[in-house]
Design a protein around this motif. Structure first.
Motif, PDB file in Angstrom:
ATOM      1  N   THR A 132       0.843  -1.191   0.000  1.00  0.00           N
ATOM      2  CA  THR A 132       0.000   0.000   0.000  1.00  0.00           C
ATOM      3  C   THR A 132       0.880   1.244   0.000  1.00  0.00           C
ATOM      4  O   THR A 132       2.101   1.156   0.081  1.00  0.00           O
ATOM      5  N   GLY A 133       0.249   2.398  -0.089  1.00  0.00           N
ATOM      6  CA  GLY A 133       0.981   3.657  -0.026  1.00  0.00           C
ATOM      7  C   GLY A 133       0.962   4.441  -1.323  1.00  0.00           C
ATOM      8  O   GLY A 133       1.769   5.335  -1.521  1.00  0.00           O
ATOM      9  N   ARG A 134       0.018   4.111  -2.205  1.00  0.00           N
ATOM     10  CA  ARG A 134      -0.027   4.821  -3.495  1.00  0.00           C
ATOM     11  C   ARG A 134      -0.283   6.306  -3.288  1.00  0.00           C
ATOM     12  O   ARG A 134       0.250   7.143  -4.008  1.00  0.00           O
ATOM     13  N   GLY A 135      -1.074   6.662  -2.303  1.00  0.00           N
ATOM     14  CA  GLY A 135      -1.342   8.071  -2.016  1.00  0.00           C
ATOM     15  C   GLY A 135      -0.090   8.809  -1.577  1.00  0.00           C
ATOM     16  O   GLY A 135       0.136   9.956  -1.967  1.00  0.00           O
ATOM     17  N   LEU A 136       0.733   8.152  -0.765  1.00  0.00           N
ATOM     18  CA  LEU A 136       1.991   8.760  -0.338  1.00  0.00           C
ATOM     19  C   LEU A 136       2.905   8.991  -1.533  1.00  0.00           C
ATOM     20  O   LEU A 136       3.532  10.047  -1.665  1.00  0.00           O
ATOM     21  N   ALA A 137       2.990   7.989  -2.398  1.00  0.00           N
ATOM     22  CA  ALA A 137       3.836   8.103  -3.582  1.00  0.00           C
ATOM     23  C   ALA A 137       3.335   9.210  -4.499  1.00  0.00           C
ATOM     24  O   ALA A 137       4.125  10.012  -5.015  1.00  0.00           O
ATOM     25  N   SER A 138       2.025   9.279  -4.686  1.00  0.00           N
ATOM     26  CA  SER A 138       1.451  10.324  -5.539  1.00  0.00           C
ATOM     27  C   SER A 138       1.699  11.709  -4.959  1.00  0.00           C
ATOM     28  O   SER A 138       2.002  12.655  -5.697  1.00  0.00           O
ATOM     29  N   ALA A 139       1.579  11.844  -3.652  1.00  0.00           N
ATOM     30  CA  ALA A 139       1.846  13.140  -3.014  1.00  0.00           C
ATOM     31  C   ALA A 139       3.299  13.550  -3.208  1.00  0.00           C
ATOM     32  O   ALA A 139       3.593  14.718  -3.466  1.00  0.00           O
ATOM     33  N   GLY A 140       4.222  12.597  -3.093  1.00  0.00           N
ATOM     34  CA  GLY A 140       5.633  12.901  -3.321  1.00  0.00           C
ATOM     35  C   GLY A 140       5.887  13.361  -4.744  1.00  0.00           C
ATOM     36  O   GLY A 140       6.638  14.315  -4.985  1.00  0.00           O
TER      37      GLY A 140
END
Length: 107
Positions: free
Chosen positions: A66-74
């Motif tokens: 998981t963590g697609r939102g974190l990656a997208s924010a970066g």
């Protein structure tokens, strides 16, 4: 006093384990924040690269990472910083190009 049956066990995790968060996604977010706050393109460009890599890894994991939102924010923060740097360079170029053509005259 009546005895109650024990509670049922928690459901088993699907296919061998619970999803884990991507370390690359967290790193992309941290780099994106650093790019905006202090380091400029030295952190913003790696944020874009690491964030895109994390997104591909997350998409290929089939839901186990998981963590697609974190990656997208970066990635978004990295692109914002790159845009700000391009805008700043354009302003500096315009000042050098036209700075000598405007004269303040005193009457």
């Amino acid at each position: 006093m009546t005895d109650f049956p024990p509670p049922p066990p928690p459901p088993a995790a699907p296919y061998g384990g619970a999803p884990t968060s991507s370390g690359k996604a967290v790193a992309a977010l941290v780099l994106g924040i650093l790019g905006i706050v202090s380091c400029g393109p030295l952190a913003a460009i790696p944020a874009i690269i690491v964030g895109r890599s994390a997104q591909r890894e997350i998409d290929a994991s089939g839901g186990m990472i998981t963590g697609r939102g974190l990656a997208s924010a970066g990635v978004v923060l990295g692109w914002i910083e790159v845009g700000l740097m391009v805008l700043g360079a354009l302003v500096v170029a315009l000042v050098f190009a036209f700075g000598g053509t405007f004269h303040l005259s005193s009457a």
